[in-house]
Design an enzyme around this catalytic site. Structure first.
Site, mmCIF file in Angstrom:
data_model
loop_
_atom_site.group_PDB
_atom_site.id
_atom_site.type_symbol
_atom_site.label_atom_id
_atom_site.label_comp_id
_atom_site.label_asym_id
_atom_site.label_seq_id
_atom_site.Cartn_x
_atom_site.Cartn_y
_atom_site.Cartn_z
ATOM 1 N N GLU A 1 25.190 127.745 9.958
ATOM 2 C CA GLU A 1 25.090 127.313 8.560
ATOM 3 C C GLU A 1 26.433 126.781 8.064
ATOM 4 O OE1 GLU A 1 23.462 131.001 7.188
ATOM 5 O OE2 GLU A 1 21.529 130.499 8.084
ATOM 6 N N ASN B 1 23.293 140.387 9.403
ATOM 7 C CA ASN B 1 24.042 139.363 8.665
ATOM 8 C C ASN B 1 23.296 139.089 7.359
ATOM 9 O OD1 ASN B 1 25.442 137.178 7.705
ATOM 10 N ND2 ASN B 1 24.818 135.762 9.338
ATOM 11 N N TRP B 2 23.852 139.634 6.298
ATOM 12 C CA TRP B 2 23.183 139.476 4.996
ATOM 13 C C TRP B 2 23.316 138.068 4.429
ATOM 14 C CZ3 TRP B 2 24.566 144.327 1.523
ATOM 15 C CH2 TRP B 2 24.015 145.471 2.112
ATOM 16 N N LYS B 3 24.245 137.285 5.006
ATOM 17 C CA LYS B 3 24.546 135.957 4.451
ATOM 18 C C LYS B 3 24.926 136.119 2.964
ATOM 19 C CE LYS B 3 21.649 134.051 8.031
ATOM 20 N NZ LYS B 3 20.736 133.038 8.523
ATOM 21 N N GLU C 1 22.523 131.413 18.833
ATOM 22 C CA GLU C 1 21.519 131.309 17.779
ATOM 23 C C GLU C 1 20.909 129.906 17.816
ATOM 24 O OE1 GLU C 1 22.300 134.374 14.512
ATOM 25 O OE2 GLU C 1 23.558 132.685 13.999
ATOM 26 N N SER D 1 15.483 134.740 13.914
ATOM 27 C CA SER D 1 14.154 135.304 13.668
ATOM 28 C C SER D 1 13.870 136.594 14.435
ATOM 29 C CB SER D 1 13.068 134.256 13.974
ATOM 30 O OG SER D 1 13.189 133.170 13.080
ATOM 31 N N GLY E 1 19.379 138.165 10.762
ATOM 32 C CA GLY E 1 19.558 137.624 9.419
ATOM 33 C C GLY E 1 18.579 138.252 8.441
ATOM 34 N N GLY E 2 17.503 137.525 8.138
ATOM 35 C CA GLY E 2 16.542 137.938 7.120
ATOM 36 C C GLY E 2 16.065 139.381 7.242
ATOM 37 N N HIS F 1 29.366 130.183 12.255
ATOM 38 C CA HIS F 1 27.907 130.296 12.096
ATOM 39 C C HIS F 1 27.332 128.902 11.871
ATOM 40 C CE1 HIS F 1 23.984 131.284 10.480
ATOM 41 N NE2 HIS F 1 24.139 132.484 11.025
ATOM 42 N N GLY G 1 15.987 131.467 10.760
ATOM 43 C CA GLY G 1 15.240 131.483 9.506
ATOM 44 C C GLY G 1 13.853 130.844 9.568
HETATM 45 P P1 13P Z 1 17.347 134.947 10.775
HETATM 46 O O1 13P Z 1 17.299 136.268 11.494
HETATM 47 O O2 13P Z 1 16.981 135.031 9.334
HETATM 48 O O3 13P Z 1 16.586 133.895 11.518
HETATM 49 O O4 13P Z 1 18.892 134.488 10.778
HETATM 50 C C1 13P Z 1 19.571 134.470 11.976
HETATM 51 C C2 13P Z 1 21.002 134.291 11.684
HETATM 52 O O5 13P Z 1 21.421 133.238 11.265
HETATM 53 C C3 13P Z 1 21.877 135.454 11.864
HETATM 54 O O6 13P Z 1 23.220 135.100 11.809
#
Ligand code: 13P
Length: 226
Positions: free
Chosen positions: A88, A8-10, A147, A184, A205-206, A86, A153
């Site tokens: 966020e 997930n590149w966001k 999550e 993470s 994510g990251g 999500h 994050g």
């Molecule tokens: P991280 O892997 O950066 O913690 O993000 C998780 C996430 O929100 C994936 O959708």
């Protein structure tokens, strides 16, 4: 199928990063959630790559909804999965069951895509009775992504036994739905997390923004079957 690895590149990335990604990843158990504006390009580069949208509109089909992107448009761009709810978005845009999650789920499923429905430790609240019924009726087209808020994050993950316990609970409660873990995940912890027997994959994510790191996570999933 091997355990599912979803990046997930966001709100990150570029066309050149899409190129680099598609040029170096061939595994069938990988999908990538890129910003919607890159979807058509990615599809034209490699129609076989599993593409995920990070969101869709509550409005379906087509119409006067400036700035919105419907599930009907996404499926036409080669998208196969849509992330819904999500944390966020739940936090920043006040998404919830009542006003939009269920509508979005319906739009995704009615376009023959699979919904990746995100929940955190408040899952009992986030999945209301209607959403529960929806999951039950569409069990093969909904994937749950667990999550935990404390892990997104932050570089901190719950212990393997904590993740495993919660996954078992979720499987019991939600009709053995397929479940991803997110929060993470990196190249160091991926193998241990992916080895949890009740886990079907990870949402990254990251670490999906670093090609080498993401490829190591894919390697960590090699002989693990969901
Ligand atoms: P991280 O892997 O950066 O913690 O993000 C998780 C996430 O929100 C994936 O959708």
């Amino acid at each position: 199928m091997n355990k599912f690895i979803v990046g997930n590149w966001k709100m990150n990335g570029s066309l050149s990063f899409v190129d680099a990604f598609l040029d170096s990843i061939e595994e069938q158990n990988v999908a990538i959630a890129i910003p919607q504006v890159f979807l058509a390009y990615a599809y034209s580069r490699n129609p076989k790559f599993k593409l995920v949208a990070q969101n869709c509109s509550i409005y379906d089909k087509f119409g006067a909804h400036t700035g919105e992107i419907s599930a009907d448009i996404l499926v036409g761009l080669g998208c196969q999965y849509v992330i819904i709810g999500h944390s966020e978005r739940r936090h920043m845009f006040e998404e919830d069951n009542i006003s939009n999650i269920l509508k979005k789920l319906n739009n995704v499923i009615s376009n023959n895509m699979t919904a990746i429905l995100c929940v955190d430790e408040r899952y009992e609240k986030l999945i209301n009775r209607e959403t529960l019924e929806f999951i039950k009726d569409n069990i093969h087209n909904v994937i749950l992504a667990y999550e935990p808020l404390s892990a997104i994050g932050t570089g901190k993950t719950p212990s393997i036994s904590e993740i495993s316990n919660i996954l078992n609970l979720l499987k019991q409660k939600y009709f053995s739905v397929n479940i991803l873990y997110g929060g993470s995940v990196n190249s160091k912890n991926a193998r241990d997390i992916l080895s949890i027997s009740s886990l079907d994959g990870v949402l990254v994510g990251g670490a999906s923004l670093k090609l080498g790191e993401f490829k190591e996570i894919i390697v960590a999933s090699k002989d693990l079957i969901a």
